[in-house]
Design a protein around this motif. Sequence first.
Motif, PDB file in Angstrom:
ATOM      1  N   UNK A  23       0.876  -1.168   0.000  1.00 24.16           N
ATOM      2  CA  UNK A  23       0.000   0.000   0.000  1.00 24.16           C
ATOM      3  C   UNK A  23       0.912   1.217   0.000  1.00 24.16           C
ATOM      4  N   UNK A  24       0.909   1.945  -1.085  1.00 27.67           N
ATOM      5  CA  UNK A  24       1.875   3.025  -1.293  1.00 27.67           C
ATOM      6  C   UNK A  24       1.588   4.197  -0.358  1.00 27.67           C
ATOM      7  N   UNK A  25       2.644   4.683   0.270  1.00 29.09           N
ATOM      8  CA  UNK A  25       2.562   5.909   1.071  1.00 29.09           C
ATOM      9  C   UNK A  25       3.264   7.068   0.367  1.00 29.09           C
ATOM     10  N   UNK A  26       4.284   6.761  -0.427  1.00 29.30           N
ATOM     11  CA  UNK A  26       4.997   7.813  -1.153  1.00 29.30           C
ATOM     12  C   UNK A  26       5.673   7.204  -2.376  1.00 29.30           C
ATOM     13  N   UNK A  27       5.798   8.004  -3.418  1.00 30.42           N
ATOM     14  CA  UNK A  27       6.445   7.564  -4.654  1.00 30.42           C
ATOM     15  C   UNK A  27       7.387   8.659  -5.134  1.00 30.42           C
ATOM     16  N   UNK A  28       8.624   8.291  -5.426  1.00 31.54           N
ATOM     17  CA  UNK A  28       9.569   9.264  -5.957  1.00 31.54           C
ATOM     18  C   UNK A  28       9.297   9.543  -7.418  1.00 31.54           C
ATOM     19  N   UNK A  29       9.560  10.783  -7.832  1.00 33.60           N
ATOM     20  CA  UNK A  29       9.391  11.190  -9.233  1.00 33.60           C
ATOM     21  C   UNK A  29      10.781  11.411  -9.821  1.00 33.60           C
ATOM     22  N   UNK A  30      11.038  10.816 -10.989  1.00 27.86           N
ATOM     23  CA  UNK A  30      12.367  10.853 -11.589  1.00 27.86           C
ATOM     24  C   UNK A  30      12.300  11.170 -13.081  1.00 27.86           C
ATOM     25  N   UNK A  31      13.396  11.663 -13.661  1.00 24.72           N
ATOM     26  CA  UNK A  31      13.411  11.898 -15.106  1.00 24.72           C
ATOM     27  C   UNK A  31      13.072  10.657 -15.921  1.00 24.72           C
TER      28      UNK A  31
ATOM     29  N   UNK B 159      12.374  18.315  -1.678  1.00 23.14           N
ATOM     30  CA  UNK B 159      12.139  19.757  -1.722  1.00 23.14           C
ATOM     31  C   UNK B 159      10.682  20.124  -1.997  1.00 23.14           C
ATOM     32  N   UNK B 160       9.902  19.136  -2.454  1.00 20.92           N
ATOM     33  CA  UNK B 160       8.488  19.432  -2.701  1.00 20.92           C
ATOM     34  C   UNK B 160       7.713  18.131  -2.752  1.00 20.92           C
ATOM     35  N   UNK B 161       6.521  18.122  -2.176  1.00 17.78           N
ATOM     36  CA  UNK B 161       5.641  16.951  -2.233  1.00 17.78           C
ATOM     37  C   UNK B 161       4.313  17.333  -2.854  1.00 17.78           C
ATOM     38  N   UNK B 162       3.679  16.372  -3.497  1.00 16.72           N
ATOM     39  CA  UNK B 162       2.384  16.561  -4.132  1.00 16.72           C
ATOM     40  C   UNK B 162       1.484  15.392  -3.741  1.00 16.72           C
ATOM     41  N   UNK B 163       0.185  15.619  -3.590  1.00 18.99           N
ATOM     42  CA  UNK B 163      -0.724  14.484  -3.420  1.00 18.99           C
ATOM     43  C   UNK B 163      -0.875  13.758  -4.749  1.00 18.99           C
TER      44      UNK B 163
ATOM     45  N   UNK C 101      16.890  18.824  -5.787  1.00 17.32           N
ATOM     46  CA  UNK C 101      16.662  17.662  -4.940  1.00 17.32           C
ATOM     47  C   UNK C 101      15.592  16.750  -5.512  1.00 17.32           C
ATOM     48  N   UNK C 102      14.720  16.261  -4.637  1.00 18.20           N
ATOM     49  CA  UNK C 102      13.749  15.255  -5.031  1.00 18.20           C
ATOM     50  C   UNK C 102      12.306  15.748  -4.904  1.00 18.20           C
ATOM     51  N   UNK C 103      11.494  15.308  -5.848  1.00 16.13           N
ATOM     52  CA  UNK C 103      10.043  15.547  -5.847  1.00 16.13           C
ATOM     53  C   UNK C 103       9.365  14.221  -5.497  1.00 16.13           C
ATOM     54  N   UNK C 104       8.390  14.293  -4.595  1.00 14.94           N
ATOM     55  CA  UNK C 104       7.731  13.079  -4.116  1.00 14.94           C
ATOM     56  C   UNK C 104       6.213  13.228  -4.188  1.00 14.94           C
ATOM     57  N   UNK C 105       5.532  12.161  -4.569  1.00 18.90           N
ATOM     58  CA  UNK C 105       4.076  12.084  -4.526  1.00 18.90           C
ATOM     59  C   UNK C 105       3.692  11.329  -3.257  1.00 18.90           C
ATOM     60  N   UNK C 106       2.827  11.901  -2.448  1.00 16.45           N
ATOM     61  CA  UNK C 106       2.365  11.248  -1.220  1.00 16.45           C
ATOM     62  C   UNK C 106       0.962  10.719  -1.430  1.00 16.45           C
ATOM     63  N   UNK C 107       0.742   9.511  -0.948  1.00 15.36           N
ATOM     64  CA  UNK C 107      -0.555   8.837  -1.095  1.00 15.36           C
ATOM     65  C   UNK C 107      -1.173   8.667   0.276  1.00 15.36           C
ATOM     66  N   UNK C 108      -2.421   9.080   0.423  1.00 14.80           N
ATOM     67  CA  UNK C 108      -3.100   8.964   1.706  1.00 14.80           C
ATOM     68  C   UNK C 108      -3.242   7.502   2.108  1.00 14.80           C
ATOM     69  N   UNK C 109      -3.105   7.271   3.410  1.00 12.11           N
ATOM     70  CA  UNK C 109      -3.260   5.910   3.930  1.00 12.11           C
ATOM     71  C   UNK C 109      -4.707   5.459   3.803  1.00 12.11           C
TER      72      UNK C 109
END
Length: 305
Positions: free
Chosen positions: A34-42, A275-279, A297-305
């Motif tokens: 169950x995903x809580x966060x996902x990294x975003x990459x080129x 450096x920044x998170x997005x839902x 730095x890194x951009x991350x997508x956060x997923x609600x539990x």
Amino acid sequence: MPKAYVFTRYGGPEVEAFADVERPVPGPGQVLVAVRAAGVNPVDWKQREGHLAQIVPVEFPAVFGREVSGVVEQTGDGVTEFAAGDAVFGNTVAGGFARYALLPRELTARKPDGLSFADAATLPVAAATAYDGVRQLGLPAGATLLITGVGGGVGVAAAQIARHTGVTVIGTAGSGKKDFVESLGVVHVEPGPGVADRIRAAAPDGVDAVYDLVGGAALEEAAEVLKDRSKLISAADGETVTRLGGSLVLRARDRATLEAVADLAASGALRPYVTRTFPLAQAPEALRAVEDGHARGKIVIEVDA
């Protein structure tokens, strides 16, 4: 059915969409998270454009995302290392911008208690690539490493890992990232025409190795300052680095590497610099933040539990 962010064919941002997808079922040797966060990459937008079609074929609609952290929901046959409820992170089998993702057991590791899900999600791609490259170069303390494109996710991690081993780091990055780069303890060099001369001025005793994250002309100019081309590696341009006498970064792609970077992050030696998170609902904005090439730095997508 759970939502996921996908691309429906190869192309630009116009082929992206949200879609309802079936909850994955783990096969032998797989872990359902169950995903809580996902990294975003080129690599996410490069895959969407079809640059990896011959290497990593996909079935459409294809879910974005190569790295996640989360909580184990279910394990497939043969998986004894993990159980439901374990907090883990790792590389995905087929996408992570979703509520659920499949991970292969060999590319899954336990998340240290002191590490946030957002920070852990940044480690499998960028930090692991950085770690593999620095280990491949094998520089002794006191050596000088040049990193081209040091302000992105891999560069930020590589700079910290190298400095942790006592290596001096010089890095190229745009003027807008100068303060950020210098905050890492890195000597900033402006990229562009004449960069080789600026590198020599910044490193009068010479450069012992180059870790390239840009490719093309930037890689060619950086190679000019290096005598030993065996110490020239690239994670961005295999054709050019091979022609110049160097090599691509050799990826280990194993749990031991994930555990090593997690230990560095948990100890404070490696700061993920999220450096920044997005839902998840703002996945398009998260991808644009990386695709425009200016993210620090890194951009991350956060997923609600």
